[in-house]
Design an enzyme around this catalytic site. Structure first.
Site, PDB file in Angstrom:
ATOM      1  N   TYR A  34      19.573  -1.869  -1.187  1.00 52.95           N
ATOM      2  CA  TYR A  34      18.712  -0.770  -1.711  1.00 52.95           C
ATOM      3  C   TYR A  34      19.388  -0.599  -3.188  1.00 52.95           C
ATOM      4  O   TYR A  34      18.683   0.166  -3.954  1.00 52.95           O
ATOM      5  CB  TYR A  34      18.823   0.389  -0.968  1.00 52.95           C
ATOM      6  CG  TYR A  34      17.757   0.354   0.301  1.00 52.95           C
ATOM      7  CD1 TYR A  34      16.464   0.304   0.078  1.00 52.95           C
ATOM      8  CD2 TYR A  34      18.612  -0.068   1.557  1.00 52.95           C
ATOM      9  CE1 TYR A  34      15.727  -0.098   1.288  1.00 52.95           C
ATOM     10  CE2 TYR A  34      17.642  -0.412   2.758  1.00 52.95           C
ATOM     11  CZ  TYR A  34      16.113  -0.320   2.457  1.00 52.95           C
ATOM     12  OH  TYR A  34      15.336  -0.488   3.353  1.00 52.95           O
ATOM     13  N   ARG A  75      17.229  -2.702  -5.342  1.00 52.70           N
ATOM     14  CA  ARG A  75      15.761  -2.216  -5.640  1.00 52.70           C
ATOM     15  C   ARG A  75      15.930  -1.040  -6.715  1.00 52.70           C
ATOM     16  O   ARG A  75      15.131  -0.679  -7.497  1.00 52.70           O
ATOM     17  CB  ARG A  75      15.413  -1.872  -4.189  1.00 52.70           C
ATOM     18  CG  ARG A  75      15.457  -2.620  -3.015  1.00 52.70           C
ATOM     19  CD  ARG A  75      14.313  -3.574  -3.085  1.00 52.70           C
ATOM     20  NE  ARG A  75      14.264  -4.660  -4.079  1.00 52.70           N
ATOM     21  CZ  ARG A  75      15.421  -5.756  -3.827  1.00 52.70           C
ATOM     22  NH1 ARG A  75      16.255  -5.804  -2.750  1.00 52.70           N
ATOM     23  NH2 ARG A  75      15.521  -6.600  -4.836  1.00 52.70           N
ATOM     24  N   ASN A  82       5.140   2.842  -0.957  1.00 50.48           N
ATOM     25  CA  ASN A  82       6.165   2.654  -1.798  1.00 50.48           C
ATOM     26  C   ASN A  82       7.178   3.506  -1.947  1.00 50.48           C
ATOM     27  O   ASN A  82       7.120   4.816  -1.995  1.00 50.48           O
ATOM     28  CB  ASN A  82       5.430   2.305  -3.092  1.00 50.48           C
ATOM     29  CG  ASN A  82       4.336   1.186  -2.906  1.00 50.48           C
ATOM     30  OD1 ASN A  82       4.292   0.405  -2.032  1.00 50.48           O
ATOM     31  ND2 ASN A  82       3.488   0.947  -4.005  1.00 50.48           N
ATOM     32  N   HIS A 125       7.378   6.342   3.461  1.00 53.06           N
ATOM     33  CA  HIS A 125       8.543   5.577   3.792  1.00 53.06           C
ATOM     34  C   HIS A 125       9.595   5.943   2.910  1.00 53.06           C
ATOM     35  O   HIS A 125      10.654   5.082   2.987  1.00 53.06           O
ATOM     36  CB  HIS A 125       8.037   4.150   3.759  1.00 53.06           C
ATOM     37  CG  HIS A 125       7.063   3.675   4.573  1.00 53.06           C
ATOM     38  ND1 HIS A 125       6.516   2.329   4.493  1.00 53.06           N
ATOM     39  CD2 HIS A 125       6.777   4.108   5.735  1.00 53.06           C
ATOM     40  CE1 HIS A 125       5.285   2.359   5.455  1.00 53.06           C
ATOM     41  NE2 HIS A 125       5.516   3.649   6.116  1.00 53.06           N
ATOM     42  N   THR A 185      -1.787  -3.349   0.182  1.00 56.41           N
ATOM     43  CA  THR A 185      -0.952  -3.326   1.287  1.00 56.41           C
ATOM     44  C   THR A 185      -1.727  -4.278   2.323  1.00 56.41           C
ATOM     45  O   THR A 185      -2.840  -4.355   2.476  1.00 56.41           O
ATOM     46  CB  THR A 185      -0.926  -1.850   1.797  1.00 56.41           C
ATOM     47  OG1 THR A 185      -0.453  -2.064   3.320  1.00 56.41           O
ATOM     48  CG2 THR A 185      -2.242  -1.265   2.036  1.00 56.41           C
ATOM     49  N   SER A 186      -0.776  -4.814   3.086  1.00 52.97           N
ATOM     50  CA  SER A 186      -1.049  -6.076   4.093  1.00 52.97           C
ATOM     51  C   SER A 186      -1.634  -5.218   5.369  1.00 52.97           C
ATOM     52  O   SER A 186      -2.206  -5.814   6.280  1.00 52.97           O
ATOM     53  CB  SER A 186       0.185  -6.777   4.429  1.00 52.97           C
ATOM     54  OG  SER A 186       1.076  -6.009   4.737  1.00 52.97           O
TER      55      SER A 186
HETATM   56  N1  APR Z   1      -2.864  -6.353  -6.564  1.00 58.69           N
HETATM   57  C1  APR Z   1      -3.102  -5.936  -5.364  1.00 58.69           C
HETATM   58  N2  APR Z   1      -2.580  -6.297  -4.274  1.00 58.69           N
HETATM   59  C2  APR Z   1      -1.749  -7.285  -4.352  1.00 58.69           C
HETATM   60  C3  APR Z   1      -1.152  -7.660  -5.350  1.00 58.69           C
HETATM   61  C4  APR Z   1      -1.708  -7.085  -6.767  1.00 58.69           C
HETATM   62  N3  APR Z   1      -1.490  -7.512  -7.947  1.00 58.69           N
HETATM   63  N4  APR Z   1      -0.156  -8.617  -5.099  1.00 58.69           N
HETATM   64  C5  APR Z   1       0.124  -8.579  -3.989  1.00 58.69           C
HETATM   65  N5  APR Z   1      -0.905  -7.879  -3.250  1.00 58.69           N
HETATM   66  C6  APR Z   1      -0.967  -7.412  -1.897  1.00 58.69           C
HETATM   67  C7  APR Z   1      -0.995  -8.826  -0.889  1.00 58.69           C
HETATM   68  O1  APR Z   1      -1.943  -9.619  -0.738  1.00 58.69           O
HETATM   69  C8  APR Z   1      -0.327  -7.939   0.177  1.00 58.69           C
HETATM   70  O2  APR Z   1      -1.661  -7.652   1.245  1.00 58.69           O
HETATM   71  O3  APR Z   1      -0.133  -6.442  -1.704  1.00 58.69           O
HETATM   72  C9  APR Z   1       0.061  -6.435  -0.226  1.00 58.69           C
HETATM   73  C10 APR Z   1       1.509  -6.397   0.001  1.00 58.69           C
HETATM   74  O4  APR Z   1       1.643  -6.356   1.396  1.00 58.69           O
HETATM   75  P1  APR Z   1       3.374  -6.134   1.997  1.00 58.69           P
HETATM   76  O5  APR Z   1       4.227  -6.867   1.206  1.00 58.69           O
HETATM   77  O6  APR Z   1       3.183  -6.267   3.500  1.00 58.69           O
HETATM   78  O7  APR Z   1       3.598  -4.703   1.647  1.00 58.69           O
HETATM   79  P2  APR Z   1       3.160  -3.145   2.296  1.00 58.69           P
HETATM   80  O8  APR Z   1       1.965  -3.350   3.001  1.00 58.69           O
HETATM   81  O9  APR Z   1       3.257  -2.053   1.205  1.00 58.69           O
HETATM   82  O10 APR Z   1       4.329  -3.132   3.341  1.00 58.69           O
HETATM   83  C11 APR Z   1       4.295  -1.976   4.122  1.00 58.69           C
HETATM   84  O11 APR Z   1       6.333  -2.623   5.275  1.00 58.69           O
HETATM   85  O12 APR Z   1       8.276  -3.714   4.531  1.00 58.69           O
HETATM   86  C12 APR Z   1       7.795  -2.430   4.961  1.00 58.69           C
HETATM   87  O13 APR Z   1       8.450  -0.213   4.654  1.00 58.69           O
HETATM   88  C13 APR Z   1       7.941  -1.410   3.912  1.00 58.69           C
HETATM   89  O14 APR Z   1       6.406   0.105   2.931  1.00 58.69           O
HETATM   90  C14 APR Z   1       6.668  -1.147   3.260  1.00 58.69           C
HETATM   91  C15 APR Z   1       5.785  -1.673   4.691  1.00 58.69           C
END
Ligand code: APR
Length: 231
Positions: free
Chosen positions: A55, A58, A89, A106, A173-174
């Site tokens: 962290y 980060r 985020n 989070h 977000t995924s």
């Molecule tokens: N613009 C839009 N989306 C994008 C870009 C971009 N330039 N680049 C990547 N992505 C997308 C990817 O395709 C993916 O679906 O952003 C998403 C990121 O997904 P994750 O890495 O899983 O992040 P997130 O969904 O925020 O994770 C959720 O998981 O690890 C924990 O607590 C942490 O808050 C986080 C949570």
């Protein structure tokens, strides 16, 4: 006339073009670490040094990155809509861009809290949290982050915001991590919904959903302009 409410759910992808790595993409942060190694209460107990270091890195990086056009476009939206951002985020790029209403589901990198009293939260001076740094009650300070397996205290206000949305926009977000990923199901069936993510899945069954498979930095400003024009 009352402003319509737009609720945004953002994830790591909105900050990707600022240079903040996502978690699960190729080259994502979780490629280098096992999640449980750094983002869990067990990790904190067994390997505090690694967790602090993770962290700290980060947090240090926050001082080297800037908001991108996607963050700024959401600020422009406030001139015409009641904009409420729910973010997964832990960076502060929405705030630094100028967004007024940001709910961190989070936690926040810049904050730390007591390990004996979760209500004792404070801003950290600088980027480094060290072993031995104590809260006013004399216990070790920890990152103000929601780890895997921990409760998400802000999920109730986030669900209430989602219920009240006239328009709902999901960005970068995924949608793999719950309860955040379930928020879209609280949104009214008739409310328009947008999902901006270059890797969005097609098999997402939600009413009135438009999927925009593009990067946030280019497509959020376009969507914002369209929403303002169509108002
Ligand atoms: N613009 C839009 N989306 C994008 C870009 C971009 N330039 N680049 C990547 N992505 C997308 C990817 O395709 C993916 O679906 O952003 C998403 C990121 O997904 P994750 O890495 O899983 O992040 P997130 O969904 O925020 O994770 C959720 O998981 O690890 C924990 O607590 C942490 O808050 C986080 C949570």
């Amino acid at each position: 006339m009352e402003m319509k409410r737009i609720v945004v759910l953002s994830g790591a992808g909105i900050s990707a073009e600022s240079g903040v790595r996502t978690f699960r993409d190729n080259n994502g942060l979780w490629n280098n670490y096992r999640i449980e190694e750094v983002a869990s209460p067990q990790a904190w107990l067994n390997n505090m040094d690694l967790v602090l270091e993770f962290y700290n890195q980060r947090r240090k990086q926050l001082y080297e990155v800037e908001p991108n056009p996607a963050h700024y476009a959401l600020v422009d939206l406030e001139q015409h809509f009641d904009v409420q951002i729910i973010t997964q985020n832990v960076d502060d790029l929405h705030e630094r861009a100028g967004s007024s209403n940001v709910l961190h589901l989070h936690g926040e990198l810049k904050k730390v809290r007591s390990t004996v009293d979760p209500d004792l939260v404070c801003e950290l001076d600088g980027w480094e949290l060290k072993k031995g740094d104590q809260c006013e009650k004399g216990s070790q300070l920890r990152p103000h982050i929601v780890w895997f397996g921990e409760a998400v205290p802000e999920i109730i206000p986030a669900a209430e915001l989602s219920v009240s949305a006239d328009i709902f926009i999901v960005i970068g977000t995924s949608l793999l991590v719950y309860p955040a990923a379930g928020l879209i199901h609280y949104v009214a069936e008739g409310a328009p919904k947008y999902l901006i993510d270059p890797n969005a899945s097609d098999s997402f069954s939600v009413s009135n959903l438009k999927v925009i498979k593009e990067k946030a930095g280019t497509s959020v400003p376009v969507l914002v302009q369209n929403l303002i024009n169509a108002r």
